[in-house]
Design a protein around this motif. Structure first.
Motif, PDB file in Angstrom:
ATOM      1  N   HIS A  66       0.847  -1.187   0.000  1.00  0.00           N
ATOM      2  CA  HIS A  66       0.000   0.000   0.000  1.00  0.00           C
ATOM      3  C   HIS A  66       0.890   1.247   0.000  1.00  0.00           C
ATOM      4  CE1 HIS A  66      -2.680  -3.069   1.721  1.00  0.00           C
ATOM      5  NE2 HIS A  66      -3.695  -2.301   1.390  1.00  0.00           N
ATOM      6  N   ARG A  67       0.265   2.404  -0.180  1.00  0.00           N
ATOM      7  CA  ARG A  67       0.984   3.654   0.067  1.00  0.00           C
ATOM      8  C   ARG A  67       1.460   3.653   1.514  1.00  0.00           C
ATOM      9  NH1 ARG A  67      -2.158   9.069  -1.263  1.00  0.00           N
ATOM     10  NH2 ARG A  67      -1.787   8.269  -3.354  1.00  0.00           N
ATOM     11  N   ASN A  68       2.688   4.098   1.731  1.00  0.00           N
ATOM     12  CA  ASN A  68       3.345   4.021   3.040  1.00  0.00           C
ATOM     13  C   ASN A  68       3.529   2.585   3.512  1.00  0.00           C
ATOM     14  OD1 ASN A  68       3.728   6.802   3.352  1.00  0.00           O
ATOM     15  ND2 ASN A  68       3.139   6.750   5.508  1.00  0.00           N
ATOM     16  N   GLY A  69       3.360   1.610   2.606  1.00  0.00           N
ATOM     17  CA  GLY A  69       3.805   0.246   2.871  1.00  0.00           C
ATOM     18  C   GLY A  69       2.779  -0.753   3.316  1.00  0.00           C
ATOM     19  N   ASP A  70       1.748  -0.336   4.097  1.00  0.00           N
ATOM     20  CA  ASP A  70       0.817  -1.308   4.667  1.00  0.00           C
ATOM     21  C   ASP A  70      -0.569  -0.693   4.814  1.00  0.00           C
ATOM     22  OD1 ASP A  70       0.077  -3.763   5.630  1.00  0.00           O
ATOM     23  OD2 ASP A  70       1.580  -3.836   7.212  1.00  0.00           O
ATOM     24  N   ALA A  71      -1.544  -1.521   5.259  1.00  0.00           N
ATOM     25  CA  ALA A  71      -2.934  -1.078   5.319  1.00  0.00           C
ATOM     26  C   ALA A  71      -3.167   0.026   6.341  1.00  0.00           C
ATOM     27  CB  ALA A  71      -3.847  -2.264   5.621  1.00  0.00           C
ATOM     28  N   ASP A  72      -2.370   0.060   7.421  1.00  0.00           N
ATOM     29  CA  ASP A  72      -2.521   1.141   8.410  1.00  0.00           C
ATOM     30  C   ASP A  72      -1.668   2.348   8.066  1.00  0.00           C
ATOM     31  OD1 ASP A  72      -0.009   0.143   8.959  1.00  0.00           O
ATOM     32  OD2 ASP A  72      -0.436  -0.416  11.030  1.00  0.00           O
ATOM     33  N   HIS A  73      -0.897   2.242   6.978  1.00  0.00           N
ATOM     34  CA  HIS A  73      -0.001   3.294   6.484  1.00  0.00           C
ATOM     35  C   HIS A  73       1.090   3.648   7.499  1.00  0.00           C
ATOM     36  CE1 HIS A  73      -3.856   4.321   4.129  1.00  0.00           C
ATOM     37  NE2 HIS A  73      -3.102   3.485   3.427  1.00  0.00           N
ATOM     38  N   MET A  74       1.369   2.679   8.352  1.00  0.00           N
ATOM     39  CA  MET A  74       2.437   2.818   9.350  1.00  0.00           C
ATOM     40  C   MET A  74       3.349   1.613   9.186  1.00  0.00           C
ATOM     41  SD  MET A  74       3.862   4.322  11.903  1.00  0.00           S
ATOM     42  CE  MET A  74       5.122   3.849  13.079  1.00  0.00           C
ATOM     43  N   PHE A  75       4.548   1.829   8.632  1.00  0.00           N
ATOM     44  CA  PHE A  75       5.413   0.722   8.214  1.00  0.00           C
ATOM     45  C   PHE A  75       6.757   0.817   8.914  1.00  0.00           C
ATOM     46  CE2 PHE A  75       7.810  -1.755   4.980  1.00  0.00           C
ATOM     47  CZ  PHE A  75       6.947  -2.844   4.888  1.00  0.00           C
ATOM     48  N   PRO A  76       7.328  -0.340   9.303  1.00  0.00           N
ATOM     49  CA  PRO A  76       8.688  -0.300   9.875  1.00  0.00           C
ATOM     50  C   PRO A  76       9.686   0.270   8.868  1.00  0.00           C
ATOM     51  CG  PRO A  76       7.663  -2.452  10.215  1.00  0.00           C
ATOM     52  CD  PRO A  76       6.782  -1.706   9.263  1.00  0.00           C
ATOM     53  N   GLN A  77      10.735   0.851   9.368  1.00  0.00           N
ATOM     54  CA  GLN A  77      11.731   1.473   8.498  1.00  0.00           C
ATOM     55  C   GLN A  77      12.414   0.429   7.612  1.00  0.00           C
ATOM     56  OE1 GLN A  77      15.805   4.172   8.667  1.00  0.00           O
ATOM     57  NE2 GLN A  77      15.073   3.244  10.536  1.00  0.00           N
ATOM     58  N   PRO A  78      12.331   0.584   6.274  1.00  0.00           N
ATOM     59  CA  PRO A  78      12.995  -0.381   5.396  1.00  0.00           C
ATOM     60  C   PRO A  78      14.479  -0.072   5.192  1.00  0.00           C
ATOM     61  CG  PRO A  78      11.771   1.196   4.083  1.00  0.00           C
ATOM     62  CD  PRO A  78      11.515   1.552   5.523  1.00  0.00           C
ATOM     63  N   VAL A  79      15.192  -1.087   4.768  1.00  0.00           N
ATOM     64  CA  VAL A  79      16.609  -0.945   4.407  1.00  0.00           C
ATOM     65  C   VAL A  79      16.700  -0.197   3.077  1.00  0.00           C
ATOM     66  CG1 VAL A  79      18.659  -2.216   3.654  1.00  0.00           C
ATOM     67  CG2 VAL A  79      17.359  -3.007   5.648  1.00  0.00           C
ATOM     68  N   PHE A  80      17.642   0.746   2.986  1.00  0.00           N
ATOM     69  CA  PHE A  80      17.908   1.438   1.731  1.00  0.00           C
ATOM     70  C   PHE A  80      19.310   2.007   1.772  1.00  0.00           C
ATOM     71  CE2 PHE A  80      17.214   5.197  -1.215  1.00  0.00           C
ATOM     72  CZ  PHE A  80      17.205   4.423  -2.363  1.00  0.00           C
TER      73      PHE A  80
END
Length: 433
Positions: free
Chosen positions: A59-73
């Motif tokens: 989803h936008r911002n990664g997940d359905a609650d739009h609260m996603f753990p910090q990804p590796v980059f």
């Protein structure tokens, strides 16, 4: 007549005399007219979870609650590939969908309702056109994507929600929304949640496309391009409507838990009077964060909907909570950090706003759009239509790096397995690793 001329002359002399007088400066401390003007950028320490390697971004911002753990980059990314996905931005059509990633495939939606699947290595898988047979491809623009339950869900400006087979692009079902569905859908459990532009909230069965329930919001005469989609957890679904109304319901039955109106313009500097919720609500613990485009962002109690604080900052997209702070791009094209407890600004950094193309008219300006931020690799990442992917220090807001985005960004990035995917204005999917 002579008397009038003499009086006018005397008045002019008196005015000039007054203008020539010295200003009287009163003693005392100078206080700002508005408290917000007194803020000073601060480089405050912040503690947040270490980056995690994620394989999907649904989803936008990664997940359905739009609260996603910090990804590796990577701290020094490079362009890995650029592949065509269809139509880019034009005067009559716009890309509004962010890419989503699942099962080693990146899914995109162009400006004219074409969905494309591309491997994470840049190879084409399939492409399908979702324009209804009775319409022209140029009749509508916009839409969004979400992935869940083994299916890809697509909203379009033609007012349809379609469930696709992610492996082949085949259609499982299509539901008519009776109005443009330009915001992204949200998938949780056996339901997909959508907000259409006529202020209707939908909960639709992912298996067969049947309507479980609908919500009617306050009608609005104007709306933000693309719009905001619902945020959902196991016990709450938050529907944002174009009128600025935000409604929290029980996800399965749709029984209302609370309702709030997010209204108000930025005093003196508002760039728009649009009341639409411009960033998807974000559910973080016991709070819901949501902002409109005209100058307000609020923190709400998740259980009751009561307002905890209001910040005089508009939001162009969803906020990113991390380490007791909120990060966002506001309505003045500033990247800002707020104290999550109070909504008080900690620092703000001006992003490129516009460029003049000749003349003083606003119509001659190219206004830049900024997508994000995303906290990734211990940095704040912002993709911009001016053709730059920028990284900022979350502690101070200092610019740490910048790399060119050919064509300029047209979407919020998605990050999976350490690779950042973004769609540009020319209708290309770009990958940075």
């Amino acid at each position: 007549m002579t008397a009038k001329i003499i009086c006018a002359g005397l008045l002019a002399v008196m005015t000039l005399t007054a203008c020539g007088e010295d200003d009287i400066i009163l003693p005392g401390v100078r206080e700002p007219i508005r408290p917000g003007n007194a803020e000073v950028n601060q480089a405050l320490p912040i503690s947040f979870a270490a980056p995690q390697l994620n394989s999907s971004w649904t989803h936008r911002n990664g997940d359905a609650d739009h609260m996603f753990p910090q990804p590796v980059f990577s701290t020094s990314p490079t362009l890995a590939f650029a592949v065509d996905i269809g139509a880019g931005d034009s005067k009559s059509a716009r890309i509004t969908a962010d890419p989503v990633v699942a099962g080693g495939i990146v899914y995109t939606l162009d400006a004219l309702s074409r969905v494309t699947a591309t491997t994470t290595g840049g190879a084409p898988v399939w492409s399908v056109e979702l324009t209804p047979p009775t319409d022209s491809r140029t009749d509508a623009s916009g839409g969004g994507l979400a992935f869940g339950g083994g299916r890809l869900f697509v909203t379009t400006g033609f007012g349809r929600l379609t469930a696709l087979d992610p492996a082949t692009g085949g259609t499982f079902w299509t539901q008519d929304l009776d109005a443009p569905g330009t915001s992204a859908p949200t998938v949780s459990g056996d339901l997909v949640y959508v907000v259409s532009r006529d202020s209707t909230g939908w909960a639709i069965d992912t298996a067969d496309g049947r309507i479980r329930y609908q919500l009617g919001g306050i009608p609005s005469v104007s709306s933000f391009s693309g719009g905001a989609g619902p945020a959902v957890t196991s016990d709450l679904a938050v529907f944002p409507f174009p009128s600025g109304e935000v409604v929290g319901v029980f996800p399965q039955g749709g029984i209302q838990r609370w309702s709030q109106i997010i209204s108000g313009d930025r005093v003196g500097e508002a760039v728009a009077a649009i009341s639409d919720i411009s960033g998807d609500p974000v559910i973080d613990g016991d709070r819901v964060y949501v902002g409109n485009f005209s100058g307000r962002t609020v923190a709400l109690d998740k259980a009751t909907g009561d307002r905890i604080w209001t910040a005089e900052e508009g939001a162009t997209g969803p906020v990113w909570p991390a380490g007791g702070s909120l990060f966002m791009v506001n309505d003045l094209n500033e990247l800002i950090r707020l104290d999550a407890a109070t909504g008080t600004p900690i620092w703000r950094v001006a992003l490129p706003d516009f460029v003049d193309n000749g003349g003083w008219l606003r119509s001659k300006r190219t206004v830049f759009a900024h997508y994000g931020p995303i906290m990734a690799g211990n940095r704040l990442v912002v993709a911009s239509s001016d053709g730059q992917l920028r990284s900022f220090d979350p502690r101070s807001g200092a610019l740490m790096s910048s790399i060119a985005i050919p064509g300029g960004a047209a979407s919020t990035p998605a990050i999976a397995n350490g690779v950042l995917y973004v769609v540009n204005k020319d209708g290309q999917l770009l990958a940075f690793r």
